[in-house]
Design an enzyme around this catalytic site. Structure first.
Site, PDB file in Angstrom:
ATOM      1  N   HIS A 191      99.078 -67.600   3.198  1.00 54.00           N
ATOM      2  CA  HIS A 191      98.202 -66.718   3.975  1.00 54.00           C
ATOM      3  C   HIS A 191      98.924 -66.351   5.275  1.00 54.00           C
ATOM      4  O   HIS A 191      99.067 -65.183   5.592  1.00 54.00           O
ATOM      5  CB  HIS A 191      96.862 -67.414   4.262  1.00 54.00           C
ATOM      6  CG  HIS A 191      95.866 -66.534   4.951  1.00 54.00           C
ATOM      7  ND1 HIS A 191      94.520 -66.775   4.945  1.00 54.00           N
ATOM      8  CD2 HIS A 191      96.024 -65.402   5.688  1.00 54.00           C
ATOM      9  CE1 HIS A 191      93.896 -65.830   5.633  1.00 54.00           C
ATOM     10  NE2 HIS A 191      94.788 -64.985   6.101  1.00 54.00           N
ATOM     11  N   HIS A 234      99.627 -62.879  14.551  1.00 53.59           N
ATOM     12  CA  HIS A 234     100.121 -64.244  14.713  1.00 53.59           C
ATOM     13  C   HIS A 234     101.616 -64.323  15.016  1.00 53.59           C
ATOM     14  O   HIS A 234     102.041 -65.147  15.806  1.00 53.59           O
ATOM     15  CB  HIS A 234      99.832 -65.063  13.446  1.00 53.59           C
ATOM     16  CG  HIS A 234      98.390 -65.089  13.066  1.00 53.59           C
ATOM     17  ND1 HIS A 234      97.435 -65.753  13.809  1.00 53.59           N
ATOM     18  CD2 HIS A 234      97.728 -64.526  12.018  1.00 53.59           C
ATOM     19  CE1 HIS A 234      96.250 -65.610  13.231  1.00 53.59           C
ATOM     20  NE2 HIS A 234      96.396 -64.865  12.153  1.00 53.59           N
ATOM     21  N   GLU A 266      99.672 -59.949   9.698  1.00 56.73           N
ATOM     22  CA  GLU A 266     100.041 -61.321  10.076  1.00 56.73           C
ATOM     23  C   GLU A 266     101.037 -61.314  11.238  1.00 56.73           C
ATOM     24  O   GLU A 266     100.964 -62.148  12.130  1.00 56.73           O
ATOM     25  CB  GLU A 266     100.623 -62.064   8.869  1.00 56.73           C
ATOM     26  CG  GLU A 266      99.578 -62.416   7.805  1.00 56.73           C
ATOM     27  CD  GLU A 266      98.461 -63.310   8.328  1.00 56.73           C
ATOM     28  OE1 GLU A 266      98.756 -64.335   8.960  1.00 56.73           O
ATOM     29  OE2 GLU A 266      97.275 -62.975   8.118  1.00 56.73           O
TER      30      GLU A 266
END
Length: 201
Positions: A17, A70, A66
């Site tokens: 993920h 992040h 992502e």
């Protein structure tokens, strides 16, 4: 949800993920995702980090998401301070953790029988020497079992495995529950029977 999107052939193994720093979201909005920086990683990315909601080969929005949310935060660490390092290191950690084989070795296989959550936790803790965070989809109406949805491993800043402990003074509810389409993942309930499905229906 697979038919509503174009995930015709979901992987039959655990995929990535993301690699998430504890703090921070959208740390550097000016640092845009550039897929050419990870072209050497592309075959591994497509295999181990697929976008299962939008599965056509050329789609990169999951990776972009992502990275934006992040990766730009994780990049404050020298070990992760480029797109190639961030995605490459996540792939490396995925292979190091090797969740598929560890679950199989512990006798935890996808199927129609139920497991006890405490058993799964104990088995994983025995294999890794640390406690991961296991997240589930709660039982659907009329069902008794929760379904395993995500297994989170925690690392130190030097990327050594460590226990995934709740930070002191933080209740379970403040870890934002993850929304996946219509289902919502949250920390699994230790007392509910647990389903590890062969195929999500």
């Amino acid at each position: 949800q697979m038919s509503a999107n174009d995930c015709q052939d979901p992987p039959k193994y655990w995929t990535i993920h993301g690699l998430w720093p504890n703090k921070g979201e959208d740390c550097n909005r000016t640092w845009h995702f550039n897929v050419t920086e990870i072209k050497d990683l592309m075959s591994d990315m497509r295999h181990y980090w697929p976008d299962v909601l939008h599965s056509s080969q050329n789609r990169t929005q999951f990776w972009k998401h992502e990275w934006d949310k992040h990766g730009t935060c994780a990049a404050t660490l020298q070990i992760l301070n480029s797109q190639k390092k961030y995605f490459g290191k996540a792939l490396e950690l995925y292979k190091q953790v090797d969740l598929n084989s560890s679950l199989l070795k512990a006798g935890i296989k996808p199927g129609s029988t139920y497991y006890k959550m405490t058993t799964i936790k104990e088995d994983l803790t025995r294999v890794y020497g640390v406690t991961p965070k296991i997240q589930c989809l709660p039982p659907e109406e009329g069902e008794e079992a929760q379904t395993i949805g995500q297994i989170e491993f925690c690392f130190t800043k030097s990327l050594e495995l460590r226990n995934c402990a709740e930070p002191k003074g933080e209740s379970k509810g403040t870890q934002s529950d993850l929304q996946l389409g219509t289902g919502e993942l949250s920390v699994c309930n230790d007392t509910l029977p647990t389903y590890y499905p062969l195929q999500v229906q």
